[in-house]
Design an enzyme around this catalytic site. Structure first.
Site, PDB file in Angstrom:
ATOM      1  N   PRO A   1       0.844  -1.198   0.000  1.00  0.00           N
ATOM      2  CA  PRO A   1       0.000   0.000   0.000  1.00  0.00           C
ATOM      3  C   PRO A   1       0.883   1.253   0.000  1.00  0.00           C
ATOM      4  CG  PRO A   1      -0.733  -1.537   1.698  1.00  0.00           C
ATOM      5  CD  PRO A   1       0.606  -2.017   1.188  1.00  0.00           C
TER       6      PRO A   1
ATOM      7  N   LYS B   1      -3.148  -4.543   5.821  1.00  0.00           N
ATOM      8  CA  LYS B   1      -1.866  -5.045   5.321  1.00  0.00           C
ATOM      9  C   LYS B   1      -0.785  -4.721   6.348  1.00  0.00           C
ATOM     10  CE  LYS B   1      -3.316  -5.742   0.905  1.00  0.00           C
ATOM     11  NZ  LYS B   1      -3.028  -6.747  -0.052  1.00  0.00           N
TER      12      LYS B   1
ATOM     13  N   ILE C   1      -2.479  -3.439  -3.779  1.00  0.00           N
ATOM     14  CA  ILE C   1      -2.877  -4.707  -4.383  1.00  0.00           C
ATOM     15  C   ILE C   1      -3.939  -5.287  -3.464  1.00  0.00           C
ATOM     16  CG2 ILE C   1      -2.157  -7.023  -5.061  1.00  0.00           C
ATOM     17  CD1 ILE C   1       0.698  -5.868  -5.400  1.00  0.00           C
TER      18      ILE C   1
END
Length: 115
Positions: free
Chosen positions: A2, A34, A66
């Site tokens: 990120p 994340k 992602i």
């Protein structure tokens, strides 16, 4: 993976910059879900910028990840990041745009390869 790129027309000193980087990193990791060890924050202060015909404090951000993004997460991120910018730089949330990119693994590079 990120990543948050932030641009603002407000000059940012080293202490404020460090606080913003830490706060944004923690918030991004927590809300997206994340590990913070993969989070990257880029902050550019003093960028010439106009919003609604005015050069009063404003900011533009982009979040690239992602996975982990979507309508609910994006709304939470927008709110949390706007709070940080308002408290640290006096950028009103009505003068902050943010764009979200959910990219596929082959389109994000790291460590000499892609994810």
């Amino acid at each position: 993976m990120p990543t948050l790129n932030l641009n603002t027309n407000v000059p940012v000193d080293a202490v404020t910059s460090s606080d913003i980087l830490k706060d944004c990193s923690r918030v991004l990791a927590k809300i997206i879900g994340k590990p913070e060890s993969y989070v990257m924050i880029s902050l550019h202060g003093g960028v010439p910028m106009s919003f609604a015909g005015s050069e009063e404090p404003a900011a533009y951000g982009e979040v690239i990840s992602i996975g982990g993004l979507g309508p609910g997460v994006n709304g939470k991120l927008s709110s949390a990041l706007a709070e940080i910018l308002e408290s640290k730089l006096s950028v009103d949330s009505s003068r902050f745009y943010i764009k979200f990119y959910d990219v596929q693994r082959p389109y994000f590079g790291y460590n000499g390869t892609t994810f």
